[in-house]
Design a protein around this motif. Structure first.
Motif, mmCIF file in Angstrom:
data_model
loop_
_atom_site.group_PDB
_atom_site.id
_atom_site.type_symbol
_atom_site.label_atom_id
_atom_site.label_comp_id
_atom_site.label_asym_id
_atom_site.label_seq_id
_atom_site.Cartn_x
_atom_site.Cartn_y
_atom_site.Cartn_z
ATOM 1 N N THR A 212 -15.269 -10.294 5.226
ATOM 2 C CA THR A 212 -16.836 -11.032 5.088
ATOM 3 C C THR A 212 -17.179 -10.635 3.484
ATOM 4 O O THR A 212 -18.491 -11.952 3.497
ATOM 5 N N THR A 213 -16.891 -10.085 2.549
ATOM 6 C CA THR A 213 -17.139 -10.155 0.968
ATOM 7 C C THR A 213 -16.752 -11.375 0.691
ATOM 8 O O THR A 213 -17.474 -11.453 -0.456
ATOM 9 N N VAL A 214 -15.959 -12.020 0.923
ATOM 10 C CA VAL A 214 -15.315 -13.297 0.538
ATOM 11 C C VAL A 214 -15.807 -14.229 0.964
ATOM 12 O O VAL A 214 -16.471 -14.526 0.077
ATOM 13 N N TYR A 215 -16.463 -14.495 2.230
ATOM 14 C CA TYR A 215 -17.543 -15.546 2.866
ATOM 15 C C TYR A 215 -19.105 -15.212 1.934
ATOM 16 O O TYR A 215 -19.796 -15.948 2.042
ATOM 17 N N THR B 176 -5.907 -19.017 2.253
ATOM 18 C CA THR B 176 -6.145 -18.536 3.620
ATOM 19 C C THR B 176 -7.499 -17.211 2.853
ATOM 20 O O THR B 176 -7.595 -16.686 2.850
ATOM 21 N N ILE B 177 -8.332 -17.501 4.016
ATOM 22 C CA ILE B 177 -9.583 -15.962 3.368
ATOM 23 C C ILE B 177 -9.312 -15.374 3.823
ATOM 24 O O ILE B 177 -9.021 -13.890 3.731
ATOM 25 N N GLU B 178 -8.326 -14.982 5.213
ATOM 26 C CA GLU B 178 -7.811 -13.712 5.736
ATOM 27 C C GLU B 178 -7.083 -13.162 4.765
ATOM 28 O O GLU B 178 -6.716 -11.943 3.967
ATOM 29 N N ARG B 179 -5.618 -14.724 3.795
ATOM 30 C CA ARG B 179 -4.924 -13.468 2.760
ATOM 31 C C ARG B 179 -5.312 -13.120 2.105
ATOM 32 O O ARG B 179 -5.414 -12.231 0.913
ATOM 33 N N VAL B 180 -6.895 -13.721 1.206
ATOM 34 C CA VAL B 180 -7.352 -13.209 0.194
ATOM 35 C C VAL B 180 -7.564 -12.150 -0.250
ATOM 36 O O VAL B 180 -7.770 -10.919 -0.638
ATOM 37 N N ALA B 181 -7.903 -11.609 1.268
ATOM 38 C CA ALA B 181 -9.003 -10.362 1.485
ATOM 39 C C ALA B 181 -7.891 -9.847 1.618
ATOM 40 O O ALA B 181 -8.122 -8.317 1.079
#
Length: 181
Positions: free
Chosen positions: A35-38, A22-27
């Motif tokens: 925001t950086t990931v996206y 998930t974006i949250e876990r990766v972040a």
């Protein structure tokens, strides 16, 4: 930061598959903001594919020892080990499956993974042609399909059929018997 995000994504993929990414876990794991990931990856699928390639890139390297048979056998045996001896086979099968219904992922898969990998394989064969090791009239795109396609055929459609180093060697030897000069 980019390398940390890719490393975190690759580790999650290999440990837990697509469901674990998930974006949250990766972040959180990478120390980046969502925001950086996206900003760098428009979707979870795109991020997953880049993370996958980051994790497996060294295993997929093409050796260049000057002998097309030795080099192809080494590369395909490495692919066989990656697909069956690590979680990478299950992960790429999942990514390919998800790409069938996710146009953004399908585009990223083609532009950043399968397309460049194919181009690299064609170039390796072209160099072998230039060295006089393969027939000059050989269709290199078809040859790539004949060598690498069977791996994905078995991975996706016939998981009961083994993908082994011996299988890789047999593919190369069978094909080269018909395409050498």
């Amino acid at each position: 930061m980019r390398a940390r995000i890719l490393a975190a994504t690759g580790a999650l993929l290999l440990d837990e598959g697509m469901a674990g990414v998930t974006i949250e876990r990766v972040a959180e794991l990478s120390g980046a903001s969502k925001t950086t990931v996206y900003k760098w990856w428009p979707s979870k699928g795109a991020l997953a594919l880049h993370g996958y390639f980051h994790a497996v890139e060294s295993a997929l390297a093409f050796p260049d020892g000057g002998d097309v048979e030795v080099d192809l056998v080494a590369q395909l045996r490495s692919l066989a080990r990656l697909l069956t001896g690590t979680p990478a086979g299950r992960v790429i099968a999942g990514i390919i499956g998800q790409a069938q219904t996710d146009p953004d992922l399908a585009d990223v898969l083609l532009r950043h993974y399968s397309g460049p990998r194919r181009d690299l394989a064609v170039e390796v064969l072209r160099q072998a042609q230039e060295r006089g090791q393969l027939r000059p009239d050989l269709d290199l795109d078809v040859t790539v399909d004949q060598l690498w396609g069977p791996f994905y055929h078995r991975l996706l459609l016939f998981p009961n059929m083994p993908i082994t180093e011996e299988y890789a060697t047999a593919l190369v030897r069978n094909l080269l018997a018909g395409i050498r000069t």
